[in-house]
Design a protein around this motif. Structure first.
Motif, PDB file in Angstrom:
ATOM      1  N   ARG A 105      23.768   5.563  77.669  1.00 22.53           N
ATOM      2  CA  ARG A 105      24.955   4.858  78.155  1.00 22.53           C
ATOM      3  C   ARG A 105      24.956   4.879  79.668  1.00 22.53           C
ATOM      4  N   LEU A 106      25.490   3.827  80.264  1.00 22.05           N
ATOM      5  CA  LEU A 106      25.649   3.775  81.715  1.00 22.05           C
ATOM      6  C   LEU A 106      27.094   4.193  81.981  1.00 22.05           C
ATOM      7  N   SER A 107      27.244   5.291  82.727  1.00 24.32           N
ATOM      8  CA  SER A 107      28.584   5.869  82.875  1.00 24.32           C
ATOM      9  C   SER A 107      28.935   6.158  84.318  1.00 24.32           C
ATOM     10  N   LEU A 108      30.228   6.147  84.570  1.00 26.74           N
ATOM     11  CA  LEU A 108      30.747   6.609  85.850  1.00 26.74           C
ATOM     12  C   LEU A 108      30.906   8.120  85.753  1.00 26.74           C
ATOM     13  N   ALA A 109      30.535   8.820  86.828  1.00 26.47           N
ATOM     14  CA  ALA A 109      30.702  10.276  86.842  1.00 26.47           C
ATOM     15  C   ALA A 109      31.195  10.721  88.209  1.00 26.47           C
ATOM     16  N   LEU A 110      32.005  11.768  88.194  1.00 27.42           N
ATOM     17  CA  LEU A 110      32.627  12.281  89.417  1.00 27.42           C
ATOM     18  C   LEU A 110      32.342  13.774  89.562  1.00 27.42           C
ATOM     19  N   PRO A 111      32.430  14.307  90.784  1.00 25.84           N
ATOM     20  CA  PRO A 111      32.350  15.767  90.941  1.00 25.84           C
ATOM     21  C   PRO A 111      33.437  16.427  90.082  1.00 25.84           C
ATOM     22  N   ALA A 166      31.145   9.017  94.023  1.00 28.01           N
ATOM     23  CA  ALA A 166      30.961   9.009  92.576  1.00 28.01           C
ATOM     24  C   ALA A 166      29.603   8.389  92.280  1.00 28.01           C
ATOM     25  N   ILE A 167      29.168   8.463  91.023  1.00 30.15           N
ATOM     26  CA  ILE A 167      27.925   7.792  90.652  1.00 30.15           C
ATOM     27  C   ILE A 167      28.135   6.956  89.385  1.00 30.15           C
ATOM     28  N   CYS A 168      27.213   6.030  89.177  1.00 32.47           N
ATOM     29  CA  CYS A 168      27.191   5.256  87.944  1.00 32.47           C
ATOM     30  C   CYS A 168      25.733   5.301  87.493  1.00 32.47           C
ATOM     31  N   ASP A 169      25.455   6.109  86.450  1.00 40.50           N
ATOM     32  CA  ASP A 169      24.056   6.342  86.080  1.00 40.50           C
ATOM     33  C   ASP A 169      23.904   6.438  84.566  1.00 40.50           C
ATOM     34  N   THR A 176      21.953  16.396  82.730  1.00 40.33           N
ATOM     35  CA  THR A 176      21.700  16.130  84.162  1.00 40.33           C
ATOM     36  C   THR A 176      23.006  16.137  84.949  1.00 40.33           C
ATOM     37  N   LEU A 177      24.034  15.499  84.381  1.00 39.58           N
ATOM     38  CA  LEU A 177      25.336  15.489  85.060  1.00 39.58           C
ATOM     39  C   LEU A 177      25.835  16.917  85.215  1.00 39.58           C
ATOM     40  N   GLU A 178      25.770  17.667  84.127  1.00 34.46           N
ATOM     41  CA  GLU A 178      26.281  19.043  84.145  1.00 34.46           C
ATOM     42  C   GLU A 178      25.542  19.878  85.196  1.00 34.46           C
ATOM     43  N   GLY A 181      26.904  19.337  88.674  1.00 32.40           N
ATOM     44  CA  GLY A 181      28.336  19.533  88.916  1.00 32.40           C
ATOM     45  C   GLY A 181      29.148  18.253  88.801  1.00 32.40           C
ATOM     46  N   LEU A 182      28.709  17.354  87.888  1.00 31.93           N
ATOM     47  CA  LEU A 182      29.414  16.081  87.710  1.00 31.93           C
ATOM     48  C   LEU A 182      29.964  15.986  86.294  1.00 31.93           C
ATOM     49  N   ARG A 183      31.011  15.178  86.121  1.00 29.65           N
ATOM     50  CA  ARG A 183      31.494  14.941  84.755  1.00 29.65           C
ATOM     51  C   ARG A 183      31.599  13.448  84.502  1.00 29.65           C
ATOM     52  N   GLU A 184      31.252  13.082  83.274  1.00 31.21           N
ATOM     53  CA  GLU A 184      31.283  11.682  82.858  1.00 31.21           C
ATOM     54  C   GLU A 184      32.733  11.298  82.626  1.00 31.21           C
ATOM     55  N   VAL A 185      33.198  10.229  83.289  1.00 35.46           N
ATOM     56  CA  VAL A 185      34.610   9.862  83.128  1.00 35.46           C
ATOM     57  C   VAL A 185      34.808   8.531  82.414  1.00 35.46           C
TER      58      VAL A 185
END
Ligand code: PRT
Ligand code: ZN
Length: 225
Positions: A105-111, A166-169, A176-178, A181-185
């Protein structure tokens, strides 16, 4: 010399889709000798040539009719489609079928410590991504303006490096997010590998071979369901 009577299939040379693609083709009865460094591989038992390239090149090769078929992630296909449309082109291809691998999935993620109550939180923020068109399409529909930071790798380190808010990946397990230090929002696009065909009309024998392969692919996928 290029033999136009042979069916040309583009696949990823080395990466997350290569092994599954190779297996699918083999299970369809195509005998290919894939020597590591070769761009082109020839099937021994059918009039099929396999072109092994970077995944990013596959949609364009199909849309431009350089190859007849391509196996590619829908994420890369859709991004290239939007990219070409943004440049004023009107690209065409046939979606033959979704495949049973390459899911992500392509997701937005934030610190982790950044609050998030919805995509409007991202208004005016800088977002790092390798998928600028898919991201823009999603946030434009919601009326959220943002700044894009195009990165073709290591997107997940952008917030820590101060390059983006933020990222979109792409995400599959979330590890990888974890680890960064990022969380999928928010999921903005769900993808699987798919099989596409050029919309250029083919000689009957080539089209008949594609039809035969489609029946075999259907059988292979059904058998492993
Ligand atoms: O060299 P080339 O350009 O051909 O390959 P590439 O490095 O661009 O692509 P590659 O091989 O990484 O991925 C090819 C395709 O596999 C993608 O376009 C997707 O369709 C699909 N796919 C499925 C994935 C993932 N799962 C995936 N998890 N592509 C990338 N990832 C990456 C993601 O970018 C992030 O870095 O894996 C990491 C996240 O994984 P998790 O499990 O930690 O969440
Ligand atoms: Zn790539």
């Amino acid at each position: 010399m290029l033999d136009k009577s042979r069916l040309r299939i583009a696949m990823q040379k080395s990466g997350r889709l290569s092994t599954d693609t190779q297996q699918l083709l083999e299970h369809c009865g195509i005998k290919i000798n894939l020597q590591q460094q070769r761009l082109l591989a020839f099937a021994e038992n059918m009039p099929i040539d396999i072109m092994r390239v970077r995944d990013d090149d596959i949609p364009g090769l199909v849309m431009d009719g350089v190859v007849d078929l391509g196996i590619i992630g829908e994420n890369v296909l859709e991004e290239e489609l939007l990219n070409r449309r943004a440049q004023g082109e009107d690209p065409h291809y046939y979606m033959l079928r979704r495949l049973d691998f390459g899911g992500c999935r392509l997701s937005l993620a934030l610190p982790l410590d950044e609050p998030f109550t919805g995509p409007e939180c991202l208004r005016g923020k800088r977002i790092a991504t390798s998928y600028p068109h898919l991201l823009k399409q999603y946030l434009d529909k919601l009326g959220v303006n943002f700044k894009s930071c195009l990165l073709n790798g290591s997107v997940e380190v952008a917030p820590r490096a101060g390059l983006a808010d933020a990222i979109c990946d792409l995400v599959s397990t979330g590890a990888t997010l974890e680890a960064n230090g990022l969380r999928e929002v928010e999921v903005i696009y769900r993808s699987k590998a798919c099989l596409i065909q050029s919309n250029i009309e083919l000689p009957p024998a080539k089209q008949a071979l594609i039809d035969k392969l489609m029946v075999r692919i259907q059988g292979v996928i059904q058998a492993r369901e």
